[in-house]
Design an enzyme around this catalytic site. Structure first.
Site, short mmCIF file in Angstrom:
data_model
loop_
_atom_site.label_atom_id
_atom_site.label_comp_id
_atom_site.label_asym_id
_atom_site.label_seq_id
_atom_site.Cartn_x
_atom_site.Cartn_y
_atom_site.Cartn_z
N ARG A 59 31.40 18.95 45.81
CA ARG A 59 30.40 20.01 45.66
C ARG A 59 29.63 20.22 46.96
O ARG A 59 29.12 21.30 47.22
CB ARG A 59 29.44 19.71 44.49
CG ARG A 59 28.31 20.74 44.36
CD ARG A 59 27.65 20.77 43.00
NE ARG A 59 27.20 19.47 42.55
CZ ARG A 59 26.10 18.84 42.99
NH1 ARG A 59 25.33 19.40 43.89
NH2 ARG A 59 25.78 17.65 42.51
N TYR A 111 28.44 47.60 45.24
CA TYR A 111 29.15 47.10 44.05
C TYR A 111 28.14 46.97 42.90
O TYR A 111 27.04 46.43 43.09
CB TYR A 111 29.80 45.77 44.40
CG TYR A 111 30.28 45.01 43.18
CD1 TYR A 111 31.16 45.61 42.28
CD2 TYR A 111 29.85 43.72 42.92
CE1 TYR A 111 31.59 44.93 41.15
CE2 TYR A 111 30.27 43.04 41.80
CZ TYR A 111 31.15 43.65 40.92
OH TYR A 111 31.56 42.98 39.81
N ASP A 183 27.76 43.01 53.32
CA ASP A 183 28.93 42.68 52.49
C ASP A 183 30.12 43.46 53.05
O ASP A 183 30.15 44.70 52.99
CB ASP A 183 28.63 43.07 51.03
CG ASP A 183 29.78 42.72 50.08
OD1 ASP A 183 30.93 42.63 50.54
OD2 ASP A 183 29.51 42.57 48.88
N LYS A 207 39.23 39.46 46.83
CA LYS A 207 39.86 40.75 47.14
C LYS A 207 40.88 40.58 48.27
O LYS A 207 41.82 39.81 48.11
CB LYS A 207 38.76 41.76 47.49
CG LYS A 207 37.57 41.73 46.51
CD LYS A 207 37.97 42.23 45.16
CE LYS A 207 36.86 42.48 44.18
NZ LYS A 207 35.80 41.53 43.97
N1 PLP Z 1 31.06 42.58 46.75
C1 PLP Z 1 31.85 43.65 46.55
C2 PLP Z 1 31.80 44.78 47.54
C3 PLP Z 1 32.70 43.71 45.43
O1 PLP Z 1 33.46 44.79 45.24
C4 PLP Z 1 32.70 42.61 44.53
C5 PLP Z 1 33.55 42.62 43.32
O2 PLP Z 1 34.12 43.60 42.91
C6 PLP Z 1 31.86 41.54 44.77
C7 PLP Z 1 31.06 41.54 45.89
C8 PLP Z 1 31.82 40.36 43.82
O3 PLP Z 1 32.91 39.53 44.08
P1 PLP Z 1 33.54 38.53 42.97
O4 PLP Z 1 34.19 39.38 41.95
O5 PLP Z 1 34.48 37.70 43.79
O6 PLP Z 1 32.41 37.74 42.41
#
Ligand code: PLP
Length: 389
Positions: A59, A111, A183, A207
């Site tokens: 962890r 998101y 992000d 992704k």
């Molecule tokens: N950031 C973006 C731009 C996303 O599209 C997503 C998920 O679709 C996330 C963060 C969250 O990622 P996770 O699904 O791996 O938790």
């Protein structure tokens, strides 16, 4: 030594194992240390682990996960990376560590899960989120107050594909002493946001980085002091990336530049095809000159990404298209080898109110296509047939 190219560094991501035998032979591939614990020859060495000088417990740190972190830090040009059990955990760690007790300016195009996290959980945990159109730097400047601690944007936003002016936001953040959290899930290896002034870069590695739709993972990258803060959050919340996912993510990374190049090229082709088809009201793709951030994307990104959003006349038309695709899969996520289609109002942005969706431009007719590695002609034929009749 001269820094090698992106594809070369990616192909060698993670490296191999330590020497195994008398000839110095070693595993050429990254070993998978699927272990919770590390054990010690004696109490002195156990003491060193307890002091943080050696591995203690997965962890806290694990050699396979660290190999992934080093590879991502290298690709993003950052000092250190911290890997998480999901992209959401990475977003939460970065925003909570850097804006607790203050205001967080949050891009209006984000998101849906991140919007929901900050809108609903932020205030309960001492963060005041304020939503701004982050692609308009002056609006961000006007929204900053002495209580602002950080700004959160996406390099290419989900699902409207807006591209904020990162160098301008980076300069603004520096000038006002706030953190800029970026992000970059939609633009892996298309931009190094840290070089443009980001304090932290976040990815959902579920992704493009993993790329094969078989892991849930996330990562943050930044300087050592900031990452130490984020790593403490991870250790205590326990939102750690597991070693098997790290191993799969490293395997994904090795082909990332090649995949993303092909996916971007096919996305440009599909966007252009969609724009010629009847009933397509609007195509949203930063590579097209009719996209509001086209010029900015051209300067900032090496390619405009592999996500294409488009608008059909209404919700029923979007649902019909969704039902008719044959090669493209109906699925919530994005960034894997197969093309995936989602209806943001029903999936990624379902938790937003109708008013919020309308404000952020997410209409009932909106569809979001994650372009994969299929033959471009098959994808073209699929969108044509799904719109015909
Ligand atoms: N950031 C973006 C731009 C996303 O599209 C997503 C998920 O679709 C996330 C963060 C969250 O990622 P996770 O699904 O791996 O938790």
């Amino acid at each position: 030594m001269k820094k090698r190219g992106l594809a070369t560094r990616a192909a060698h991501a993670g490296g191999g194992g330590p020497p195994l035998g008398p000839a110095g032979e070693r595993s050429h591939n990254l070993p998978l240390y699927l272990t919770s614990n590390f054990s010690y020859p004696d109490s002195a060495s156990a003491d060193r682990a307890a002091e943080g000088e050696a591995y203690l417990y997965s962890r806290h740190a694990n050699p396979t996960t660290e190999a992934f972190e080093r590879a991502i830090a290298d690709l993003e040009g950052g000092e250190m990376a911290v890997a998480f059990g999901s992209g959401m955990a990475a977003v939460a760690a970065a925003t909570f560590a850097l804006s607790a007790g203050g205001e967080l300016l949050v891009s209006e195009s984000l998101y849906g899960g991140s919007t929901e996290l900050l809108r609903d959980l932020g205030p309960r945990h001492g963060i005041t989120p304020r939503f701004v159109p982050a692609w308009e730097t002056e609006r961000v400047r006007a929204a900053l107050t002495p209580a602002t601690k950080a700004i959160l944007v996406e390099t290419i936003s989900n699902p409207m594909l807006r591209i904020p002016d990162l160098p301008a936001l980076g300069a603004l953040a520096r000038e006002r002493g706030v953190a800029l959290i970026v992000d970059s899930t939609f633009a892996p290896c298309l931009i190094q946001a840290l070089a443009h002034g980001a304090t932290v870069v976040v990815h959902s590695a579920s992704k493009y980085i993993g790329g094969h739709g078989d892991i849930i993972a996330g990562v943050t990258v930044g300087d050592r002091p900031t990452m130490a803060q984020v790593a403490t959050f991870r250790k205590l919340v326990g939102a750690v990336m597991d070693p098997l996912s790290a191993w799969l993510a490293v395997r994904g990374l090795r082909t990332l530049p090649l995949r993303i190049e092909r996916q971007c090229a096919t996305a440009a082709r599909i966007a252009d095809v969609l724009a010629t088809l009847p009933n397509v009201k609007k195509v949203i793709y930063p590579g097209r000159t009719d996209h509001p951030d086209h010029a900015r994307g051209k300067t900032l990104l090496t390619a405009p990404g592999a996500m294409v959003s488009f608008e059909l006349p209404d919700g029923p038309a979007a649902r019909r298209f969704f039902d008719r695709v044959q090669v493209i899969a109906r699925a919530a996520s994005l960034g894997e080898v197969a093309s995936l289609l989602t209806h943001p109002p029903s999936f990624s942005h379902k938790a937003l109110s109708a008013e919020e969706r309308a404000r952020f431009g997410i209409t009932d007719g909106l569809l979001r296509l994650s372009v994969g590695l299929e033959d471009p002609a098959d994808l073209e034929e699929d969108v044509r047939q799904a719109l015909a009749s």
